[in-house]
Design an enzyme around this catalytic site. Sequence first.
Site, PDB file in Angstrom:
ATOM      1  N   ASP A  49       4.442  -7.990  -1.494  1.00  0.00           N
ATOM      2  CA  ASP A  49       5.215  -7.533  -0.341  1.00  0.00           C
ATOM      3  C   ASP A  49       4.331  -7.285   0.875  1.00  0.00           C
ATOM      4  O   ASP A  49       4.824  -6.933   1.949  1.00  0.00           O
ATOM      5  CB  ASP A  49       6.034  -6.279  -0.676  1.00  0.00           C
ATOM      6  CG  ASP A  49       5.307  -5.283  -1.572  1.00  0.00           C
ATOM      7  OD1 ASP A  49       4.107  -5.491  -1.825  1.00  0.00           O
ATOM      8  OD2 ASP A  49       5.928  -4.306  -2.018  1.00  0.00           O
ATOM      9  N   ASP A  96      -3.643  -7.112   0.876  1.00  0.00           N
ATOM     10  CA  ASP A  96      -2.433  -7.487   1.623  1.00  0.00           C
ATOM     11  C   ASP A  96      -2.801  -8.574   2.630  1.00  0.00           C
ATOM     12  O   ASP A  96      -2.932  -8.299   3.834  1.00  0.00           O
ATOM     13  CB  ASP A  96      -1.854  -6.273   2.357  1.00  0.00           C
ATOM     14  CG  ASP A  96      -1.466  -5.154   1.409  1.00  0.00           C
ATOM     15  OD1 ASP A  96      -0.455  -5.308   0.706  1.00  0.00           O
ATOM     16  OD2 ASP A  96      -2.182  -4.135   1.383  1.00  0.00           O
ATOM     17  N   HIS A 135      -4.207   2.784  -8.007  1.00  0.00           N
ATOM     18  CA  HIS A 135      -4.903   3.002  -6.738  1.00  0.00           C
ATOM     19  C   HIS A 135      -5.473   4.420  -6.770  1.00  0.00           C
ATOM     20  O   HIS A 135      -4.718   5.399  -6.792  1.00  0.00           O
ATOM     21  CB  HIS A 135      -3.941   2.904  -5.556  1.00  0.00           C
ATOM     22  CG  HIS A 135      -3.540   1.516  -5.172  1.00  0.00           C
ATOM     23  ND1 HIS A 135      -2.754   0.716  -5.981  1.00  0.00           N
ATOM     24  CD2 HIS A 135      -3.788   0.790  -4.041  1.00  0.00           C
ATOM     25  CE1 HIS A 135      -2.542  -0.448  -5.366  1.00  0.00           C
ATOM     26  NE2 HIS A 135      -3.167  -0.428  -4.192  1.00  0.00           N
ATOM     27  N   GLU A 193      -9.244   5.906  -2.964  1.00  0.00           N
ATOM     28  CA  GLU A 193      -9.153   5.207  -1.680  1.00  0.00           C
ATOM     29  C   GLU A 193      -8.930   6.223  -0.560  1.00  0.00           C
ATOM     30  O   GLU A 193      -9.707   6.306   0.385  1.00  0.00           O
ATOM     31  CB  GLU A 193      -8.010   4.187  -1.713  1.00  0.00           C
ATOM     32  CG  GLU A 193      -7.851   3.380  -0.435  1.00  0.00           C
ATOM     33  CD  GLU A 193      -6.643   2.456  -0.463  1.00  0.00           C
ATOM     34  OE1 GLU A 193      -6.587   1.557   0.393  1.00  0.00           O
ATOM     35  OE2 GLU A 193      -5.744   2.631  -1.310  1.00  0.00           O
ATOM     36  N   HIS A 233      -5.819  -8.243  -7.386  1.00  0.00           N
ATOM     37  CA  HIS A 233      -5.156  -7.204  -6.568  1.00  0.00           C
ATOM     38  C   HIS A 233      -4.611  -7.813  -5.286  1.00  0.00           C
ATOM     39  O   HIS A 233      -5.307  -7.906  -4.271  1.00  0.00           O
ATOM     40  CB  HIS A 233      -6.153  -6.081  -6.250  1.00  0.00           C
ATOM     41  CG  HIS A 233      -5.545  -4.856  -5.655  1.00  0.00           C
ATOM     42  ND1 HIS A 233      -5.679  -3.603  -6.210  1.00  0.00           N
ATOM     43  CD2 HIS A 233      -4.796  -4.663  -4.531  1.00  0.00           C
ATOM     44  CE1 HIS A 233      -5.045  -2.705  -5.461  1.00  0.00           C
ATOM     45  NE2 HIS A 233      -4.507  -3.334  -4.429  1.00  0.00           N
ATOM     46  N   GLY A 258       0.431   3.911  -2.723  1.00  0.00           N
ATOM     47  CA  GLY A 258       1.069   4.704  -1.673  1.00  0.00           C
ATOM     48  C   GLY A 258       0.206   5.865  -1.226  1.00  0.00           C
ATOM     49  O   GLY A 258      -1.022   5.767  -1.179  1.00  0.00           O
ATOM     50  N   HIS A 302      -0.809  -7.542  -3.131  1.00  0.00           N
ATOM     51  CA  HIS A 302       0.566  -7.042  -3.023  1.00  0.00           C
ATOM     52  C   HIS A 302       1.437  -8.174  -2.476  1.00  0.00           C
ATOM     53  O   HIS A 302       1.217  -8.642  -1.357  1.00  0.00           O
ATOM     54  CB  HIS A 302       0.623  -5.855  -2.061  1.00  0.00           C
ATOM     55  CG  HIS A 302      -0.104  -4.639  -2.533  1.00  0.00           C
ATOM     56  ND1 HIS A 302       0.539  -3.537  -3.047  1.00  0.00           N
ATOM     57  CD2 HIS A 302      -1.433  -4.350  -2.576  1.00  0.00           C
ATOM     58  CE1 HIS A 302      -0.360  -2.609  -3.371  1.00  0.00           C
ATOM     59  NE2 HIS A 302      -1.562  -3.081  -3.097  1.00  0.00           N
TER      60      HIS A 302
END
Length: 337
Positions: A18, A281, A199, A202, A14, A172, A16
Amino acid sequence: MSNIDPHFPLVENHRHLDGSIRLETILELGRQYGIPLPAWDVEGLRPYVQVTEPQPGLMAFIAKFEWMIKVLAHPDACRRVAYENVADAHREGIDHIELRFSPWFMASAHQLAPEAVVEAVVDGVQAGARDFGISVGLIGILSRTYGPEIARRELEALLTQRDALVALDLAGDEAHMPGELFVEHFRRARDAGWQITVHAGEAAGPESVWQAINELGAVRLGHAVHAIADPALMDELAERRIGIEEALTSNVQTSTVADYRSHPLRTFLERGLCVSLNTDDPGISGIDLAHEYDIAAPAAGLTPAHIHQAQRCALEMAFLPADAKAALIASKAHPQP
């Protein structure tokens, strides 16, 4: 001494891509495309991009993506970022990494064609995998924040590179865009032959996790922290070996949990759930995977045995065929001279 077992594959499920852009790259792309940035040196830029204290919630954390996305002014920038993600994973000693991305999100600042973003990311990841000899799986994201109609268009863009992707994810604004809005999208993804990770749990409760596994077809979950509130759900996840991709530092920074010690990861492992350690991230959190193993995991109360259990779970839940997993194990047990 690291908690990472050097004789077993190091896998990240996991991350991202970006949310994993080098500060130096943001500066260079800003100059290249004439994009005004809030600072023009690494340390000046850092507080605008990286989290330095816990954020009040998930969406405040996501706001830190602003300057990463603003410099994606051309598909070539997307390709570069994808390639550098693979290079960075190789530098961290990762043997297999699964990188995920939302083409609509990456395209948003400069109205790029999402299809062009997908093509560029695929090209960059594949070039990185060739150049660095690392195993990479690419996961497409539907960004629920934009709503189901934009998600349908995002799905169409991802399907243009169907064979280059291994799975579809939903990420998101979980609190305001529930999974029920995306059932048809994920039916199409399963029909396309993709695995499903979502996701869930969370920014919403156990009901979001139940919906992800029962209606979206999730075989893995991002975070699922709030599954701790439902013992029956934990039993279900353990029995079905539905993997949970945990990200300790990210969960603290989004205020999903109060601190490392409050995280349910240790409980999940002790109940027999398949759970892995991940960075989420790293460009925003200012970490790497070794940080999660050597600093975050012990702070969350994990023993070396728990951490080794999580490292093995990461390979078990990877979206790889059995023979590829066996080859990774063999390569670590008998490394090339």
